[in-house]
Scaffold this active site. Structure first.
Site, PDB file in Angstrom:
ATOM      1  N   ILE A 283       3.595 -10.151 -18.358  1.00 38.52           N
ATOM      2  CA  ILE A 283       5.041 -10.141 -18.092  1.00 38.52           C
ATOM      3  C   ILE A 283       5.669 -11.483 -18.465  1.00 38.52           C
ATOM      4  O   ILE A 283       6.658 -11.535 -19.202  1.00 38.52           O
ATOM      5  CB  ILE A 283       5.316  -9.821 -16.608  1.00 38.52           C
ATOM      6  CG1 ILE A 283       4.729  -8.447 -16.236  1.00 38.52           C
ATOM      7  CG2 ILE A 283       6.819  -9.862 -16.321  1.00 38.52           C
ATOM      8  CD1 ILE A 283       4.625  -8.185 -14.746  1.00 38.52           C
TER       9      ILE A 283
ATOM     10  N   CYS B 187      10.110 -11.378  -9.395  1.00 36.58           N
ATOM     11  CA  CYS B 187       9.757  -9.967  -9.663  1.00 36.58           C
ATOM     12  C   CYS B 187       8.285  -9.750  -9.359  1.00 36.58           C
ATOM     13  O   CYS B 187       7.729  -8.718  -9.746  1.00 36.58           O
ATOM     14  CB  CYS B 187       9.939  -9.651 -11.146  1.00 36.58           C
ATOM     15  SG  CYS B 187      11.598  -9.273 -11.610  1.00 36.58           S
ATOM     16  N   ALA B 188       7.625 -10.744  -8.740  1.00 35.71           N
ATOM     17  CA  ALA B 188       6.162 -10.662  -8.589  1.00 35.71           C
ATOM     18  C   ALA B 188       5.753 -10.122  -7.217  1.00 35.71           C
ATOM     19  O   ALA B 188       5.284  -8.980  -7.119  1.00 35.71           O
ATOM     20  CB  ALA B 188       5.537 -12.019  -8.858  1.00 35.71           C
ATOM     21  N   ARG B 189       5.955 -10.903  -6.160  1.00 39.83           N
ATOM     22  CA  ARG B 189       5.665 -10.451  -4.799  1.00 39.83           C
ATOM     23  C   ARG B 189       6.478 -11.286  -3.826  1.00 39.83           C
ATOM     24  O   ARG B 189       6.574 -12.514  -3.978  1.00 39.83           O
ATOM     25  CB  ARG B 189       4.167 -10.613  -4.453  1.00 39.83           C
ATOM     26  CG  ARG B 189       3.241  -9.551  -5.025  1.00 39.83           C
ATOM     27  CD  ARG B 189       3.523  -8.163  -4.440  1.00 39.83           C
ATOM     28  NE  ARG B 189       2.715  -7.114  -5.030  1.00 39.83           N
ATOM     29  CZ  ARG B 189       3.094  -6.322  -6.037  1.00 39.83           C
ATOM     30  NH1 ARG B 189       4.268  -6.459  -6.599  1.00 39.83           N
ATOM     31  NH2 ARG B 189       2.296  -5.377  -6.487  1.00 39.83           N
TER      32      ARG B 189
ATOM     33  N   ASP C 248      13.021  -9.024  -5.958  1.00 39.43           N
ATOM     34  CA  ASP C 248      12.812  -7.565  -6.005  1.00 39.43           C
ATOM     35  C   ASP C 248      12.140  -7.087  -4.706  1.00 39.43           C
ATOM     36  O   ASP C 248      11.678  -5.961  -4.644  1.00 39.43           O
ATOM     37  CB  ASP C 248      11.928  -7.245  -7.223  1.00 39.43           C
ATOM     38  CG  ASP C 248      12.093  -5.809  -7.720  1.00 39.43           C
ATOM     39  OD1 ASP C 248      13.108  -5.165  -7.375  1.00 39.43           O
ATOM     40  OD2 ASP C 248      11.206  -5.317  -8.449  1.00 39.43           O
TER      41      ASP C 248
ATOM     42  N   GLU D  41      14.750 -11.178   6.485  1.00 39.35           N
ATOM     43  CA  GLU D  41      15.295 -12.545   6.361  1.00 39.35           C
ATOM     44  C   GLU D  41      16.208 -12.729   5.157  1.00 39.35           C
ATOM     45  O   GLU D  41      17.164 -13.492   5.214  1.00 39.35           O
ATOM     46  CB  GLU D  41      14.165 -13.586   6.226  1.00 39.35           C
ATOM     47  CG  GLU D  41      13.283 -13.709   7.437  1.00 39.35           C
ATOM     48  CD  GLU D  41      11.883 -13.229   7.105  1.00 39.35           C
ATOM     49  OE1 GLU D  41      11.749 -12.016   6.786  1.00 39.35           O
ATOM     50  OE2 GLU D  41      10.957 -14.040   7.173  1.00 39.35           O
TER      51      GLU D  41
ATOM     52  N   ASP E 110       0.579 -22.182 -16.742  1.00 37.51           N
ATOM     53  CA  ASP E 110      -0.447 -21.157 -16.549  1.00 37.51           C
ATOM     54  C   ASP E 110      -1.813 -21.754 -16.876  1.00 37.51           C
ATOM     55  O   ASP E 110      -2.184 -21.853 -18.044  1.00 37.51           O
ATOM     56  CB  ASP E 110      -0.181 -19.938 -17.445  1.00 37.51           C
ATOM     57  CG  ASP E 110      -1.092 -18.768 -17.057  1.00 37.51           C
ATOM     58  OD1 ASP E 110      -2.157 -19.024 -16.461  1.00 37.51           O
ATOM     59  OD2 ASP E 110      -0.729 -17.625 -17.344  1.00 37.51           O
TER      60      ASP E 110
ATOM     61  N   HIS F 115      12.481  -3.356  -5.172  1.00 41.65           N
ATOM     62  CA  HIS F 115      11.189  -3.219  -5.870  1.00 41.65           C
ATOM     63  C   HIS F 115      11.297  -2.273  -7.074  1.00 41.65           C
ATOM     64  O   HIS F 115      10.587  -1.272  -7.171  1.00 41.65           O
ATOM     65  CB  HIS F 115      10.083  -2.737  -4.911  1.00 41.65           C
ATOM     66  CG  HIS F 115       8.696  -2.940  -5.463  1.00 41.65           C
ATOM     67  ND1 HIS F 115       7.580  -2.365  -4.937  1.00 41.65           N
ATOM     68  CD2 HIS F 115       8.254  -3.654  -6.538  1.00 41.65           C
ATOM     69  CE1 HIS F 115       6.507  -2.710  -5.630  1.00 41.65           C
ATOM     70  NE2 HIS F 115       6.902  -3.494  -6.617  1.00 41.65           N
ATOM     71  N   LEU F 116      12.224  -2.647  -7.970  1.00 38.98           N
ATOM     72  CA  LEU F 116      12.548  -1.783  -9.112  1.00 38.98           C
ATOM     73  C   LEU F 116      11.838  -2.170 -10.391  1.00 38.98           C
ATOM     74  O   LEU F 116      11.949  -1.464 -11.391  1.00 38.98           O
ATOM     75  CB  LEU F 116      14.063  -1.866  -9.390  1.00 38.98           C
ATOM     76  CG  LEU F 116      14.997  -1.067  -8.504  1.00 38.98           C
ATOM     77  CD1 LEU F 116      16.425  -1.216  -9.010  1.00 38.98           C
ATOM     78  CD2 LEU F 116      14.612   0.417  -8.539  1.00 38.98           C
ATOM     79  N   GLY F 117      11.122  -3.320 -10.346  1.00 39.52           N
ATOM     80  CA  GLY F 117      10.563  -3.882 -11.588  1.00 39.52           C
ATOM     81  C   GLY F 117       9.869  -2.862 -12.468  1.00 39.52           C
ATOM     82  O   GLY F 117      10.146  -2.756 -13.662  1.00 39.52           O
ATOM     83  N   ALA F 118       8.957  -2.099 -11.876  1.00 36.52           N
ATOM     84  CA  ALA F 118       8.155  -1.182 -12.689  1.00 36.52           C
ATOM     85  C   ALA F 118       8.685   0.242 -12.621  1.00 36.52           C
ATOM     86  O   ALA F 118       8.027   1.169 -13.099  1.00 36.52           O
ATOM     87  CB  ALA F 118       6.708  -1.215 -12.196  1.00 36.52           C
TER      88      ALA F 118
HETATM   89  C1  MLT Z   1       3.064  -3.902  -9.959  1.00 35.91           C
HETATM   90  O1  MLT Z   1       2.416  -4.637  -9.222  1.00 35.91           O
HETATM   91  O2  MLT Z   1       2.731  -3.712 -11.140  1.00 35.91           O
HETATM   92  C2  MLT Z   1       4.267  -3.180  -9.410  1.00 35.91           C
HETATM   93  O3  MLT Z   1       4.491  -3.536  -8.091  1.00 35.91           O
HETATM   94  C3  MLT Z   1       4.049  -1.720  -9.641  1.00 35.91           C
HETATM   95  C4  MLT Z   1       4.823  -0.708  -8.828  1.00 35.91           C
HETATM   96  O4  MLT Z   1       6.024  -0.803  -8.646  1.00 35.91           O
HETATM   97  O5  MLT Z   1       4.177   0.259  -8.388  1.00 35.91           O
END
Ligand code: MLT
Length: 379
Positions: free
Chosen positions: A146, A225-227, A251, A256, A165, A268-271
């Site tokens: 990504i 967009c990760a966690r 995402d 909070e 990285d 949580h729309l990324g994927a």
């Molecule tokens: C991922 O970690 O690739 C995404 O959170 C996937 C998802 O939304 O299921």
């Protein structure tokens, strides 16, 4: 024949990959494989029948990787399969930091039925003025599938891109061209926008915190967009409220961060695009079938990669822990080892032995040998 348990709704593309003899179910106490997205598996029972778990996505923090490894259950993910979708959302987030699209659109809609809309627009639009990304510096922490796609897009938008990285492959680094690799501290110091694309691990938990935010430029924008767990929410809320951080775009909604001016939240729309869901489902199912049918391991996150061309005859597959030489262990247990391949990942090992004839009872016997976590005969 194999039973596959779906713990989330998975694209129908997967159904076409599984052989017609497989049973696909949403309820099964003794599955051979589990396919899932974000379902939290930490307290889920791991049946003795379970051979593998496939995450249709990249993040695997919802799966107990060590517990699975200790039961000889191979966990797969689908690296890169949803990378374009996540990159596109991250690109939207870049724009959302400056251009105040969501409130502006809401305001424009509120004008319906009012007098002289044209005049109101020209008078009111100044409330939504926002900056451009062109010429600004984007720092990308994590240049995997990504992060590296985002780097290319950002450069095409006229941004200067710096990256961090420590695990980047030489091929990927070469493909990144003008991206300047820096230390994480320098990335925090130099970037106008910071986008994080690292997995959630003990070592990355709260990597964006009061101390790291203090290193950043005043008015920095942070994209996630990760966690959610990568960012200390108390620290980010305080930093947004004080103006140190211009925008935090995440995402990952949670109590909070909701309702805070300057924090933009998406669900949580990324994927969540049909293309990404299809790609992930296809890749996850393909990897599972290859493991169940042939014992091949590709893209596992808790066992070593190992593939072997099928020859005529039977195949013995063995998962081990703390066994330095699986071939030796097999020899000591009267297995023909003329055609064996093995690989190791930390304490865990995996071996494939192709043999003309072998009884399933040999696998049952091996299961009683110290260090053997799972043994099965295919074919
Ligand atoms: C991922 O970690 O690739 C995404 O959170 C996937 C998802 O939304 O299921």
């Amino acid at each position: 024949m194999a039973k596959i348990l779906k713990l989330n709704k998975i694209s129908k593309v997967a159904d076409k990959v599984f052989p017609s003899s497989y049973t696909l179910t949403e309820d099964c106490a003794e599955p051979d494989g589990i396919i899932l997205r974000s379902f939290k598996m930490h307290d889920y029972p791991l049946a003795d029948s379970l051979l593998c778990v496939a995450r249709a996505g990249a993040g695997v923090n919802n799966i107990p990787l060590d517990k699975c490894a200790d039961k000889g259950i191979v966990v797969f993910n689908t690296p890169g399969a949803n990378a374009n979708a996540v990159k596109e959302l991250a690109t939207c987030m870049l724009f959302m930091c400056g251009r105040r699209l969501a409130p502006a659109m809401e305001w424009a809609q509120s004008l319906k039925g009012t007098e002289d809309i044209g005049k109101q627009v020209e008078d009111g639009k100044k409330a939504f003025i926002g900056g451009e990304v062109f010429g600004k510096t984007l720092g990308i922490a994590g240049l995997g599938a990504i992060g590296s796609k985002l780097a290319q897009t950002a450069m095409a938008l006229g941004m200067k891109v710096i990256g961090y990285d420590p695990g980047i492959t030489p091929e990927r680094l070469k493909a990144l061209g003008d991206v300047k690799m820096v230390s994480l501290e320098d990335l925090y110091r130099e970037a106008d926008f910071i986008s994080i694309h690292v997995p959630y691990l003990e070592s990355t938990k709260n990597m964006i915190n009061a101390n790291t935010i203090a290193m950043m430029k005043d008015g920095v924008n942070i994209l996630n967009c990760a966690r959610g767990e990568l960012v200390d929410n108390t620290a980010i809320v305080a930093a947004v409220k004080s103006g140190k951080v211009n925008r935090y775009v995440t995402d990952f909604p949670c109590e909070e961060v909701l309702g805070v001016d300057g924090i933009i939240v998406t669900p949580h729309l990324g994927a969540s695009t049909p293309e990404a869901e299809d790609n992930c489902a296809h890749m996850a199912a393909k990897q599972m079938v290859d493991y169940i049918e042939n014992g091949n391991i590709v893209n596992s996150v808790n066992y070593p990669a190992l593939t072997k061309e099928r020859t005529n005859g039977k195949r013995l597959c063995v998962c081990t822990k703390d066994v330095a030489d699986i071939k030796n262990l097999l020899t000591a247990n009267d297995v023909d080892v003329t055609d064996v391949k093995e690989a190791h990942r930390g304490a865990y090992g995996y071996a494939i032995a192709d043999v003309k004839e072998i009884c399933g009872c040999k696998a049952d016997k091996l299961m009683k040998v110290a260090g053997v976590l799972k043994a099965r005969v295919i074919g």
